[in-house]
Design a protein around this motif. Structure first.
Motif, PDB file in Angstrom:
ATOM      1  N   PHE A  21      23.458 -26.124  30.308  1.00  0.00           N
ATOM      2  CA  PHE A  21      22.794 -24.888  29.882  1.00  0.00           C
ATOM      3  C   PHE A  21      23.201 -23.714  30.771  1.00  0.00           C
ATOM      4  O   PHE A  21      23.387 -22.588  30.280  1.00  0.00           O
ATOM      5  CB  PHE A  21      21.275 -25.071  29.902  1.00  0.00           C
ATOM      6  CG  PHE A  21      20.716 -25.600  28.618  1.00  0.00           C
ATOM      7  CD1 PHE A  21      20.565 -24.764  27.519  1.00  0.00           C
ATOM      8  CD2 PHE A  21      20.349 -26.931  28.485  1.00  0.00           C
ATOM      9  CE1 PHE A  21      20.053 -25.250  26.316  1.00  0.00           C
ATOM     10  CE2 PHE A  21      19.837 -27.424  27.294  1.00  0.00           C
ATOM     11  CZ  PHE A  21      19.689 -26.578  26.203  1.00  0.00           C
ATOM     12  N   ALA A  22      23.338 -23.962  32.069  1.00  0.00           N
ATOM     13  CA  ALA A  22      23.767 -22.897  32.975  1.00  0.00           C
ATOM     14  C   ALA A  22      25.160 -22.402  32.598  1.00  0.00           C
ATOM     15  O   ALA A  22      25.411 -21.193  32.510  1.00  0.00           O
ATOM     16  CB  ALA A  22      23.744 -23.396  34.424  1.00  0.00           C
ATOM     17  N   LEU A  23      26.065 -23.342  32.378  1.00  0.00           N
ATOM     18  CA  LEU A  23      27.439 -22.972  32.025  1.00  0.00           C
ATOM     19  C   LEU A  23      27.483 -22.243  30.689  1.00  0.00           C
ATOM     20  O   LEU A  23      28.182 -21.233  30.537  1.00  0.00           O
ATOM     21  CB  LEU A  23      28.308 -24.224  31.967  1.00  0.00           C
ATOM     22  CG  LEU A  23      29.775 -23.988  31.580  1.00  0.00           C
ATOM     23  CD1 LEU A  23      30.501 -23.257  32.697  1.00  0.00           C
ATOM     24  CD2 LEU A  23      30.471 -25.300  31.257  1.00  0.00           C
ATOM     25  N   GLY A  57      21.612 -12.912  34.246  1.00  0.00           N
ATOM     26  CA  GLY A  57      20.876 -13.179  35.478  1.00  0.00           C
ATOM     27  C   GLY A  57      20.165 -14.514  35.453  1.00  0.00           C
ATOM     28  O   GLY A  57      20.055 -15.169  36.491  1.00  0.00           O
ATOM     29  N   LYS A  58      19.676 -14.923  34.281  1.00  0.00           N
ATOM     30  CA  LYS A  58      18.948 -16.189  34.193  1.00  0.00           C
ATOM     31  C   LYS A  58      19.913 -17.371  34.251  1.00  0.00           C
ATOM     32  O   LYS A  58      19.642 -18.371  34.928  1.00  0.00           O
ATOM     33  CB  LYS A  58      18.129 -16.266  32.902  1.00  0.00           C
ATOM     34  CG  LYS A  58      16.997 -15.249  32.794  1.00  0.00           C
ATOM     35  CD  LYS A  58      17.508 -13.872  32.460  1.00  0.00           C
ATOM     36  CE  LYS A  58      16.435 -12.828  32.381  1.00  0.00           C
ATOM     37  NZ  LYS A  58      17.007 -11.460  32.283  1.00  0.00           N
ATOM     38  N   ALA A  59      21.036 -17.260  33.541  1.00  0.00           N
ATOM     39  CA  ALA A  59      22.014 -18.349  33.550  1.00  0.00           C
ATOM     40  C   ALA A  59      22.589 -18.530  34.948  1.00  0.00           C
ATOM     41  O   ALA A  59      22.750 -19.661  35.423  1.00  0.00           O
ATOM     42  CB  ALA A  59      23.122 -18.058  32.539  1.00  0.00           C
ATOM     43  N   PHE A  60      22.893 -17.427  35.611  1.00  0.00           N
ATOM     44  CA  PHE A  60      23.424 -17.534  36.966  1.00  0.00           C
ATOM     45  C   PHE A  60      22.377 -18.112  37.912  1.00  0.00           C
ATOM     46  O   PHE A  60      22.697 -18.908  38.801  1.00  0.00           O
ATOM     47  CB  PHE A  60      23.878 -16.163  37.476  1.00  0.00           C
ATOM     48  CG  PHE A  60      24.398 -16.191  38.877  1.00  0.00           C
ATOM     49  CD1 PHE A  60      25.644 -16.737  39.152  1.00  0.00           C
ATOM     50  CD2 PHE A  60      23.640 -15.715  39.931  1.00  0.00           C
ATOM     51  CE1 PHE A  60      26.129 -16.787  40.458  1.00  0.00           C
ATOM     52  CE2 PHE A  60      24.110 -15.760  41.228  1.00  0.00           C
ATOM     53  CZ  PHE A  60      25.367 -16.301  41.489  1.00  0.00           C
ATOM     54  N   ALA A  61      21.112 -17.718  37.732  1.00  0.00           N
ATOM     55  CA  ALA A  61      20.036 -18.273  38.559  1.00  0.00           C
ATOM     56  C   ALA A  61      19.935 -19.780  38.367  1.00  0.00           C
ATOM     57  O   ALA A  61      19.737 -20.537  39.330  1.00  0.00           O
ATOM     58  CB  ALA A  61      18.708 -17.596  38.211  1.00  0.00           C
ATOM     59  N   LEU A  62      20.083 -20.249  37.137  1.00  0.00           N
ATOM     60  CA  LEU A  62      20.044 -21.692  36.877  1.00  0.00           C
ATOM     61  C   LEU A  62      21.235 -22.388  37.525  1.00  0.00           C
ATOM     62  O   LEU A  62      21.097 -23.487  38.076  1.00  0.00           O
ATOM     63  CB  LEU A  62      20.039 -21.951  35.368  1.00  0.00           C
ATOM     64  CG  LEU A  62      20.041 -23.416  34.923  1.00  0.00           C
ATOM     65  CD1 LEU A  62      18.915 -24.203  35.571  1.00  0.00           C
ATOM     66  CD2 LEU A  62      19.953 -23.505  33.401  1.00  0.00           C
ATOM     67  N   LEU A  63      22.393 -21.745  37.509  1.00  0.00           N
ATOM     68  CA  LEU A  63      23.566 -22.315  38.159  1.00  0.00           C
ATOM     69  C   LEU A  63      23.329 -22.453  39.661  1.00  0.00           C
ATOM     70  O   LEU A  63      23.683 -23.476  40.270  1.00  0.00           O
ATOM     71  CB  LEU A  63      24.779 -21.435  37.888  1.00  0.00           C
ATOM     72  CG  LEU A  63      26.162 -22.041  38.133  1.00  0.00           C
ATOM     73  CD1 LEU A  63      26.409 -23.210  37.199  1.00  0.00           C
ATOM     74  CD2 LEU A  63      27.240 -20.978  37.950  1.00  0.00           C
TER      75      LEU A  63
END
Length: 393
Positions: A21-23, A57-63
Motif C-alpha cells: 500500500f505504501a508503494l 504525505g500519507k503514503a510516504f508516512a506509511l513507507l
C-alpha cells in the motif's frame, strides 16, 4: 561479516501488504505530480484536492513506518540467533544510499538516500526502553523547535520570515525541456540540495524519525504478528486517529489564520500549516493502517493478500517505476507533461499497478526475492549463498 546469509525467512503477509500500500500510494502521487514537473504550475482542481488530501504525505508516512518496522525485524531476528546486526545494518544502509544516489540521478525525488541516512541513528534506539522510545517519538513528531520558530516569525523577526530555500526550484523548468545529460547533471547536486531543503524546512525529516520509532515500537509489541490480540486497542486507536485527522483537517485553515500574514511571505502561517499538515498526514495514515488491518482480518483478507508480493519487492518496483515513467513525462523522453492530464496519468498508473501485481505474483512462483532485493541481500551479507531461484520440492 563473511558468514553465510540466513535462508529465506518466513514472511508476514500483513506487513508485506502494508508495504505494498505504501508503494502504491507513493507511485500514484508520483504519477499525479508527473514526477515533480506538475509543481512548476500546479492547478487547484478536484483531482489536486483529492490527491493532496488523501494520499500525498500519507503514503510516504506509511513507507517510513514500515522502514522502522523492518529495522526492528532485522535486528530482532539476528538477536534471536545470538548475533548483533548493528554493524551489518550500517553497511546495509550504506548500500541503500548508493542505490538511492544512482536512482536519484534520473529522479531527484528519490527517498532511498533519506531513509538510509536517517536509518543509521535508529541503532541505539533498538535497546531503548519502550518508554524512552515513546518519548523520543513524541519529541520528533511534535517538533517543539518549530513552535519556537513560528513564534519568532509571528513576532516579525526578518530572519524567521525569509522564504524557504526549497521555494526556489529552477530544476522543474529544466525537467520540462532539457536533454538527459542536463537532467543527470542537475540531479547530481542542485536537485538533491532542493530536496534536502524541503525535508528540513517543512519538518519532514523530524517526522520521518518519529515514524521510524513508531514502526520500531509496533514491531516490538507484536501488533502485526498477532493483530487478533489487539482488537479492542486497535479499534479505540482507529476511532481516535480518525477523529484527530478530521479535526486537524477542519481546524487547520482557522488555526493558521490566527497568525499574522506579515511580514511577507508570512512564514508563521506557512510553518504552522506544515506542522498541522504533518500531523494530519500521520493521523490519516494511522487510520488507513488500522482500516487495512481490520479488512485483512475480515472478509477482505484473501483479496488483500494478493498485494503482499508487491510488498516483497518494493525496492525493485520503486526504482523501476522511475526508470519507466520519468522518460514518459520529462523533456528528454516523450514530454507527456504537456499533453497528459492528471486524471489520465492516474488512470495509466492504475493500469500499470495491475500489471505490476501480476508480475509480482508470477515472479515469486519461481524466485525467492525481487532482483534488487536479492542483490542488496547478497551485498549485505557478502556472500553469494543467498537463494534466488526457489527450490522445488
Amino acid at each position: 561479516m563473511n558468514r553465510d546469509a540466513p535462508n529465506v525467512s518466513t514472511r508476514n503477509d500483513l506487513i508485506d501488504t502494508l508495504r505494498a500500500f505504501a508503494l502504491i500510494g507513493v507511485f500514484m502521487v508520483h504519477m499525479f505530480e508527473q514526477f515533480e514537473i506538475y509543481w512548476a504550475s500546479p492547478q487547484q482542481t478536484l483531482t489536486h484536492t483529492l490527491i493532496t488530501t488523501l494520499m500525498m504525505g500519507k503514503a510516504f508516512a506509511l513507507l517510513a513506518l514500515c522502514f522502522g518496522l523492518s529495522f526492528f525485524l532485522l535486528m530482532d531476528r539476528s538477536a534471536r540467533r545470538g548475533e548483533d546486526f548493528s554493524a551489518r545494518f550500517v553497511w546495509r544502509m550504506a548500500l541503500l544510499a548508493v542505490i538511492g544516489m544512482v536512482h536519484g540521478l534520473i529522479y531527484r525525488g528519490d527517498i532511498l538516500v533519506v531513509l538510509a541516512l536517517l536509518g543509521i541513528p535508529l541503532i541505539p534506539f533498538y535497546r531503548a526502553s519502550t518508554k524512552a522510545l515513546a518519548g523520543a517519538a513524541a519529541l520528533f513528531l511534535l517538533q517543539p523547535w518549530m513552535w519556537m520558530q513560528i513564534a519568532i516569525a509571528a513576532s516579525g523577526a526578518p530572519w524567521a520570515n525569509t522564504p524557504p530555500h526549497h521555494w526556489t526550484d529552477p530544476a522543474l523548468a529544466l525537467y520540462q525541456t532539457a536533454d538527459l545529460a542536463a537532467v543527470l547533471k542537475t540531479n547530481l547536486f542542485e536537485g538533491q540540495l532542493t530536496k534536502w531543503w524541503f525535508f528540513i524546512e517543512t519538518g519532514r525529516l523530524s517526522l520521518v524519525l518519529g515514524l521510524f520509532l513508531i514502526g520500531l515500537m509496533l514491531g516490538r509489541s507484536g501488533f502485526l504478528d498477532a493483530p487478533q490480540r489487539f482488537i479492542v486497542q486497535r479499534r479505540v486507536a482507529l476511532a481516535v486517529l480518525a477523529t484527530t485527522a478530521l479535526a486537524l483537517y477542519l481546524a487547520k485553515p482557522h488555526l493558521t489564520a490566527l497568525l499574522p500574514e506579515t511580514p511577507k511571505p508570512g512564514m508563521a502561517r506557512v510553518m504552522a500549516g506544515n506542522l498541522l499538515g504533518g500531523w494530519f498526514d500521520m493521523a490519516l495514515m494511522g487510520t488507513y493502517v488500522l482500516l487495512i488491518v481490520e479488512a485483512y482480518q475480515g472478509l477482505a483478507g484473501n483479496a488483500l493478500r494478493l498485494l503482499a508480493p508487491i510488498g516483497r519487492m518494493t525496492l525493485t518496483f520503486y526504482v523501476v517505476q522511475s526508470l519507466i515513467w520519468v522518460p514518459v513525462f520529462y523533456g528528454f523522453g516523450l514530454g507527456a507533461w504537456k499533453t497528459l492530464p492528471q486524471g489520465a496519468a492516474l488512470g495509466l498508473g492504475a493500469g500499470y499497478l495491475v500489471i505490476q501485481a501480476v508480475i509480482a505474483q508470477l515472479w515469486f512462483r519461481r524466485f525467492a526475492y525481487g532482483p534488487l532485493e536479492w542483490a542488496w541481500r547478497v551485498a549485505t551479507y557478502r556472500t553469494w549463498k543467498v537463494p534466488f531461484v526457489r527450490r522445488v520440492a
